[in-house]
Scaffold this motif. Structure first.
Motif, mmCIF file in Angstrom:
data_model
loop_
_atom_site.group_PDB
_atom_site.id
_atom_site.type_symbol
_atom_site.label_atom_id
_atom_site.label_comp_id
_atom_site.label_asym_id
_atom_site.label_seq_id
_atom_site.Cartn_x
_atom_site.Cartn_y
_atom_site.Cartn_z
ATOM 1 N N ASP A 105 6.236 -62.325 38.685
ATOM 2 C CA ASP A 105 6.071 -63.328 37.626
ATOM 3 C C ASP A 105 4.610 -63.777 37.539
ATOM 4 O OD1 ASP A 105 7.075 -65.469 35.719
ATOM 5 O OD2 ASP A 105 6.295 -66.722 37.344
ATOM 6 N N SER A 106 3.980 -64.003 38.683
ATOM 7 C CA SER A 106 2.568 -64.393 38.690
ATOM 8 C C SER A 106 1.692 -63.270 38.156
ATOM 9 C CB SER A 106 2.128 -64.800 40.095
ATOM 10 O OG SER A 106 2.740 -66.007 40.484
ATOM 11 N N GLN A 107 2.063 -62.019 38.441
ATOM 12 C CA GLN A 107 1.301 -60.883 37.915
ATOM 13 C C GLN A 107 1.383 -60.826 36.389
ATOM 14 O OE1 GLN A 107 3.229 -57.808 40.264
ATOM 15 N NE2 GLN A 107 1.341 -57.493 41.443
ATOM 16 N N VAL A 108 2.562 -61.119 35.835
ATOM 17 C CA VAL A 108 2.697 -61.152 34.372
ATOM 18 C C VAL A 108 1.781 -62.226 33.796
ATOM 19 C CG1 VAL A 108 4.266 -61.665 32.451
ATOM 20 C CG2 VAL A 108 5.028 -60.191 34.320
ATOM 21 N N ALA A 109 1.766 -63.392 34.435
ATOM 22 C CA ALA A 109 0.905 -64.481 33.962
ATOM 23 C C ALA A 109 -0.567 -64.072 34.025
ATOM 24 C CB ALA A 109 1.154 -65.743 34.794
ATOM 25 N N LEU A 110 -0.965 -63.460 35.121
ATOM 26 C CA LEU A 110 -2.348 -62.999 35.249
ATOM 27 C C LEU A 110 -2.674 -61.914 34.222
ATOM 28 C CD1 LEU A 110 -2.624 -63.006 39.128
ATOM 29 C CD2 LEU A 110 -4.147 -64.249 37.562
ATOM 30 N N ALA A 111 -1.706 -61.080 33.900
ATOM 31 C CA ALA A 111 -1.909 -60.057 32.878
ATOM 32 C C ALA A 111 -2.139 -60.699 31.512
ATOM 33 C CB ALA A 111 -0.709 -59.109 32.830
ATOM 34 N N LEU A 112 -1.388 -61.747 31.214
ATOM 35 C CA LEU A 112 -1.592 -62.453 29.940
ATOM 36 C C LEU A 112 -2.995 -63.065 29.880
ATOM 37 C CD1 LEU A 112 1.901 -64.119 29.544
ATOM 38 C CD2 LEU A 112 0.882 -62.413 28.009
ATOM 39 N N SER A 121 -7.364 -53.183 30.515
ATOM 40 C CA SER A 121 -7.034 -52.322 31.666
ATOM 41 C C SER A 121 -6.564 -53.145 32.858
ATOM 42 C CB SER A 121 -8.216 -51.430 32.037
ATOM 43 O OG SER A 121 -9.327 -52.202 32.422
ATOM 44 N N ASP A 122 -7.159 -54.327 33.080
ATOM 45 C CA ASP A 122 -6.692 -55.206 34.155
ATOM 46 C C ASP A 122 -5.270 -55.681 33.868
ATOM 47 O OD1 ASP A 122 -9.196 -54.924 35.297
ATOM 48 O OD2 ASP A 122 -9.870 -56.957 34.794
ATOM 49 N N GLU A 124 -3.076 -54.169 32.099
ATOM 50 C CA GLU A 124 -2.169 -53.033 32.261
ATOM 51 C C GLU A 124 -1.719 -52.872 33.709
ATOM 52 O OE1 GLU A 124 -2.131 -48.147 31.976
ATOM 53 O OE2 GLU A 124 -3.904 -49.238 31.280
ATOM 54 N N VAL A 125 -2.662 -52.903 34.630
ATOM 55 C CA VAL A 125 -2.344 -52.718 36.054
ATOM 56 C C VAL A 125 -1.370 -53.807 36.526
ATOM 57 C CG1 VAL A 125 -3.306 -52.765 38.399
ATOM 58 C CG2 VAL A 125 -4.488 -51.503 36.576
ATOM 59 N N LEU A 126 -1.670 -55.043 36.167
ATOM 60 C CA LEU A 126 -0.824 -56.169 36.592
ATOM 61 C C LEU A 126 0.570 -56.091 35.972
ATOM 62 C CD1 LEU A 126 -3.595 -58.853 36.269
ATOM 63 C CD2 LEU A 126 -2.334 -58.383 38.398
ATOM 64 N N ALA A 127 0.631 -55.843 34.668
ATOM 65 C CA ALA A 127 1.925 -55.807 33.980
ATOM 66 C C ALA A 127 2.768 -54.621 34.448
ATOM 67 C CB ALA A 127 1.712 -55.754 32.471
ATOM 68 N N ARG A 128 2.136 -53.487 34.679
ATOM 69 C CA ARG A 128 2.877 -52.314 35.157
ATOM 70 C C ARG A 128 3.469 -52.577 36.545
ATOM 71 N NH1 ARG A 128 2.871 -47.516 32.925
ATOM 72 N NH2 ARG A 128 0.837 -47.742 31.906
ATOM 73 N N ALA A 156 -4.143 -53.082 23.153
ATOM 74 C CA ALA A 156 -5.517 -53.588 23.240
ATOM 75 C C ALA A 156 -6.506 -52.483 23.604
ATOM 76 C CB ALA A 156 -5.591 -54.723 24.267
ATOM 77 N N GLN A 157 -6.009 -51.447 24.280
ATOM 78 C CA GLN A 157 -6.861 -50.318 24.670
ATOM 79 C C GLN A 157 -6.755 -49.147 23.680
ATOM 80 O OE1 GLN A 157 -6.762 -49.545 29.126
ATOM 81 N NE2 GLN A 157 -4.961 -50.878 28.871
#
Length: 194
Positions: A105-112, A121-122, A124-128, A156-157
């Motif tokens: 969940d925190s990774q999704v937030a950081l991806a946003l 690209s950052d 992408e890594v977090l959301a994946r 976005a890419q």
């Protein structure tokens, strides 16, 4: 409005029986409704109260959830760096607790936040990573949310064919979360417009 009143009643019920964790959980849900309504000041006030209560009861998982929620308010206000700090603080607590779903969940937030910073690209890594974790946990609703952010990062890419593949994967999941499905539909429309 009805759901919010029902949750406020749940806060009162939890307060009546002295269930501090129940109060925090219900308050954070009320705060998320205020957030979705665009009432960020009310949401932050509720979250601040929840955070104080979670710290008082030494419930680290609830502290992490409240900090993550504060990050959402900050991100909505455009304070991206401050939001990222909250998301990282939440991630650190959840990592310490070994909370796999919380970490994702925190990774999704950081991806946003990364998307807001034009760092596809950052994001992408977090959301994946989050989508893979939610898949392993069998949480289709959260997996759809993570895939939605992953698709946004691919758009976005300018990686539209990969975004289409991830969209097909997300649409096959049996999500029962209205917000996740709505967000995915909006992202799908954005992808179709490209």
């Amino acid at each position: 409005k009805g759901a919010k009143k029902m949750l406020e009643s749940a806060v009162d019920d939890a307060r009546d029986i002295g269930d501090k964790n129940g109060i925090v959980e219900a308050q954070l849900t009320v705060a998320s409704i205020s957030y979705l309504e665009g009432n960020l000041q009310e949401a932050q006030k509720i979250i601040d109260n929840s955070l104080a209560m979670a710290r008082e009861s030494n419930s680290k998982s609830h502290v992490a959830s409240a900090i993550r929620a504060l990050g959402d308010v900050l991100l909505m206000r455009g304070a991206i760096a401050e939001a990222e700090k909250k998301y990282n603080d939440s991630l650190a607590i959840r990592t310490q607790l070994g909370d796999k779903a919380g970490i994702a969940d925190s990774q999704v937030a950081l991806a946003l936040a990364a998307l807001e910073n034009q760092k596809g690209s950052d994001a992408e890594v977090l959301a994946r990573s989050a989508a893979n974790e939610f898949q392993s946990l069998g949480d289709a609703d959260q997996e759809v949310l993570a895939l939605d952010v992953l698709i946004q990062s691919l758009i976005a890419q300018n990686r539209f064919s990969e975004a289409e593949q991830e969209l097909q994967k997300a649409e096959k999941l049996n999500s029962r979360d209205f917000c996740a499905d709505t967000s995915l539909a909006i992202t799908a429309a954005r992808l179709q417009a490209k």
